[in-house]
Design a protein around this motif. Structure first.
Motif, PDB file in Angstrom:
ATOM      1  N   GLY A  65      31.479 -19.357  33.778  1.00 16.29           N
ATOM      2  CA  GLY A  65      31.212 -18.108  34.482  1.00 16.29           C
ATOM      3  C   GLY A  65      32.180 -17.001  34.121  1.00 16.29           C
ATOM      4  N   VAL A  66      32.716 -17.055  32.906  1.00 16.66           N
ATOM      5  CA  VAL A  66      33.686 -16.073  32.442  1.00 16.66           C
ATOM      6  C   VAL A  66      33.130 -15.395  31.195  1.00 16.66           C
ATOM      7  CG1 VAL A  66      36.023 -15.771  31.529  1.00 16.66           C
ATOM      8  CG2 VAL A  66      35.600 -17.462  33.312  1.00 16.66           C
ATOM      9  N   ASP A  67      33.158 -14.079  31.179  1.00 15.93           N
ATOM     10  CA  ASP A  67      32.756 -13.358  29.967  1.00 15.93           C
ATOM     11  C   ASP A  67      33.968 -13.210  29.063  1.00 15.93           C
ATOM     12  OD1 ASP A  67      30.082 -12.969  30.671  1.00 15.93           O
ATOM     13  OD2 ASP A  67      30.573 -11.179  31.842  1.00 15.93           O
ATOM     14  N   VAL A  68      33.839 -13.684  27.846  1.00 21.80           N
ATOM     15  CA  VAL A  68      34.906 -13.570  26.854  1.00 21.80           C
ATOM     16  C   VAL A  68      34.376 -12.643  25.769  1.00 21.80           C
ATOM     17  CG1 VAL A  68      36.333 -14.823  25.197  1.00 21.80           C
ATOM     18  CG2 VAL A  68      35.791 -15.856  27.399  1.00 21.80           C
ATOM     19  N   MET A  69      34.806 -11.381  25.824  1.00 22.31           N
ATOM     20  CA  MET A  69      34.211 -10.355  24.978  1.00 22.31           C
ATOM     21  C   MET A  69      35.035  -9.990  23.743  1.00 22.31           C
ATOM     22  SD  MET A  69      31.501 -10.045  26.653  1.00 22.31           S
ATOM     23  CE  MET A  69      30.724  -8.676  25.839  1.00 22.31           C
ATOM     24  N   ASN A  70      36.314 -10.397  23.707  1.00 20.18           N
ATOM     25  CA  ASN A  70      37.156 -10.050  22.566  1.00 20.18           C
ATOM     26  C   ASN A  70      38.263 -11.099  22.427  1.00 20.18           C
ATOM     27  OD1 ASN A  70      39.386  -9.261  24.329  1.00 20.18           O
ATOM     28  ND2 ASN A  70      38.139  -7.451  24.791  1.00 20.18           N
ATOM     29  N   ILE A  71      39.055 -10.973  21.394  1.00 21.32           N
ATOM     30  CA  ILE A  71      40.081 -11.988  21.120  1.00 21.32           C
ATOM     31  C   ILE A  71      41.129 -12.039  22.228  1.00 21.32           C
ATOM     32  CG2 ILE A  71      41.461 -10.455  19.658  1.00 21.32           C
ATOM     33  CD1 ILE A  71      41.022 -14.311  19.361  1.00 21.32           C
ATOM     34  N   ASP A  72      41.457 -10.913  22.819  1.00 24.91           N
ATOM     35  CA  ASP A  72      42.454 -10.925  23.895  1.00 24.91           C
ATOM     36  C   ASP A  72      41.948 -11.728  25.102  1.00 24.91           C
ATOM     37  OD1 ASP A  72      44.380  -9.388  22.514  1.00 24.91           O
ATOM     38  OD2 ASP A  72      43.292  -7.561  23.016  1.00 24.91           O
ATOM     39  N   GLU A  73      40.683 -11.544  25.449  1.00 27.61           N
ATOM     40  CA  GLU A  73      40.107 -12.320  26.542  1.00 27.61           C
ATOM     41  C   GLU A  73      39.971 -13.792  26.163  1.00 27.61           C
ATOM     42  OE1 GLU A  73      36.480 -10.406  27.737  1.00 27.61           O
ATOM     43  OE2 GLU A  73      37.537  -8.637  28.475  1.00 27.61           O
ATOM     44  N   ALA A  74      39.694 -14.049  24.896  1.00 29.56           N
ATOM     45  CA  ALA A  74      39.604 -15.441  24.430  1.00 29.56           C
ATOM     46  C   ALA A  74      40.957 -16.133  24.551  1.00 29.56           C
ATOM     47  CB  ALA A  74      39.109 -15.484  22.986  1.00 29.56           C
ATOM     48  N   LEU A  75      42.030 -15.437  24.203  1.00 30.51           N
ATOM     49  CA  LEU A  75      43.371 -16.026  24.318  1.00 30.51           C
ATOM     50  C   LEU A  75      43.748 -16.250  25.782  1.00 30.51           C
ATOM     51  CD1 LEU A  75      45.200 -14.056  21.501  1.00 30.51           C
ATOM     52  CD2 LEU A  75      44.421 -16.438  21.446  1.00 30.51           C
ATOM     53  N   ASP A  76      43.371 -15.316  26.647  1.00 29.12           N
ATOM     54  CA  ASP A  76      43.610 -15.508  28.082  1.00 29.12           C
ATOM     55  C   ASP A  76      42.847 -16.731  28.581  1.00 29.12           C
ATOM     56  OD1 ASP A  76      45.239 -13.280  28.223  1.00 29.12           O
ATOM     57  OD2 ASP A  76      43.657 -11.961  29.007  1.00 29.12           O
ATOM     58  N   LEU A  78      41.874 -19.267  26.835  1.00 30.85           N
ATOM     59  CA  LEU A  78      42.466 -20.462  26.222  1.00 30.85           C
ATOM     60  C   LEU A  78      43.576 -21.026  27.107  1.00 30.85           C
ATOM     61  CD1 LEU A  78      42.760 -22.392  23.766  1.00 30.85           C
ATOM     62  CD2 LEU A  78      44.366 -20.739  22.827  1.00 30.85           C
ATOM     63  N   LEU A  79      44.414 -20.151  27.654  1.00 31.36           N
ATOM     64  CA  LEU A  79      45.484 -20.614  28.549  1.00 31.36           C
ATOM     65  C   LEU A  79      44.910 -21.270  29.793  1.00 31.36           C
ATOM     66  CD1 LEU A  79      47.936 -17.602  28.263  1.00 31.36           C
ATOM     67  CD2 LEU A  79      48.156 -19.862  27.208  1.00 31.36           C
ATOM     68  N   TYR A  80      43.871 -20.675  30.366  1.00 26.79           N
ATOM     69  CA  TYR A  80      43.212 -21.271  31.528  1.00 26.79           C
ATOM     70  C   TYR A  80      42.637 -22.640  31.161  1.00 26.79           C
ATOM     71  CZ  TYR A  80      39.336 -22.434  34.583  1.00 26.79           C
ATOM     72  OH  TYR A  80      38.461 -23.113  35.381  1.00 26.79           O
ATOM     73  N   HIS A  81      41.942 -22.701  30.047  1.00 25.08           N
ATOM     74  CA  HIS A  81      41.269 -23.924  29.627  1.00 25.08           C
ATOM     75  C   HIS A  81      42.271 -25.055  29.378  1.00 25.08           C
ATOM     76  CE1 HIS A  81      37.935 -26.210  27.936  1.00 25.08           C
ATOM     77  NE2 HIS A  81      38.741 -26.569  26.958  1.00 25.08           N
ATOM     78  N   GLU A  82      43.372 -24.756  28.716  1.00 25.01           N
ATOM     79  CA  GLU A  82      44.395 -25.771  28.466  1.00 25.01           C
ATOM     80  C   GLU A  82      45.056 -26.207  29.773  1.00 25.01           C
ATOM     81  OE1 GLU A  82      44.691 -27.394  25.656  1.00 25.01           O
ATOM     82  OE2 GLU A  82      43.127 -26.105  24.867  1.00 25.01           O
ATOM     83  N   GLY A  83      45.240 -25.263  30.705  1.00 18.68           N
ATOM     84  CA  GLY A  83      45.776 -25.608  32.013  1.00 18.68           C
ATOM     85  C   GLY A  83      44.837 -26.531  32.777  1.00 18.68           C
ATOM     86  N   TYR A  84      43.557 -26.325  32.608  1.00 21.49           N
ATOM     87  CA  TYR A  84      42.536 -27.176  33.218  1.00 21.49           C
ATOM     88  C   TYR A  84      42.705 -28.617  32.731  1.00 21.49           C
ATOM     89  CZ  TYR A  84      37.694 -28.248  34.672  1.00 21.49           C
ATOM     90  OH  TYR A  84      36.575 -28.762  35.262  1.00 21.49           O
TER      91      TYR A  84
END
Length: 96
Positions: A65-76, A78-84
């Motif tokens: 449920g997250v829109d990832v529209m550019n590399i900066d949002e993708a990197l943000d 990524l941190l959430y996903h790895e924390g998960y």
């Protein structure tokens, strides 16, 4: 960007998979090295501005449920996903 990690280290860990075998120490060492080298490669690719034409990820939006529209949002993300993943690992360690 093409995936640079061999399928042997990617496919067994895709969504909807489960452990099929134990991973031995040499393979763990290889995976650890891939983690580090992947971070270094990401930094180099970022510095070389290889993500200027970043394509939005529909999978992330659908799954999380997250829109990832550019590399900066993708990197943000990524941190959430790895924390998960880290949270699940810690919960499993606590359980064992």
């Amino acid at each position: 960007m093409p995936i640079t990690v061999d399928d042997a280290y990617l496919v067994p860990f895709l969504p909807a998979t489960k452990p099929e075998r134990m991973i031995d120490e040499p393979e763990i060492a290889t995976i650890k090295e891939l983690f580090i080298s992947s971070i270094d490669r990401l930094q180099a690719d970022f510095d070389e501005q290889k993500f200027v034409n970043y394509s939005p990820s529909k999978w992330v939006a659908t799954k999380y449920g997250v829109d990832v529209m550019n590399i900066d949002e993708a990197l943000d993300f990524l941190l959430y996903h790895e924390g998960y993943h880290c949270g699940y690992i810690l919960a499993l360690r606590h359980l064992v």
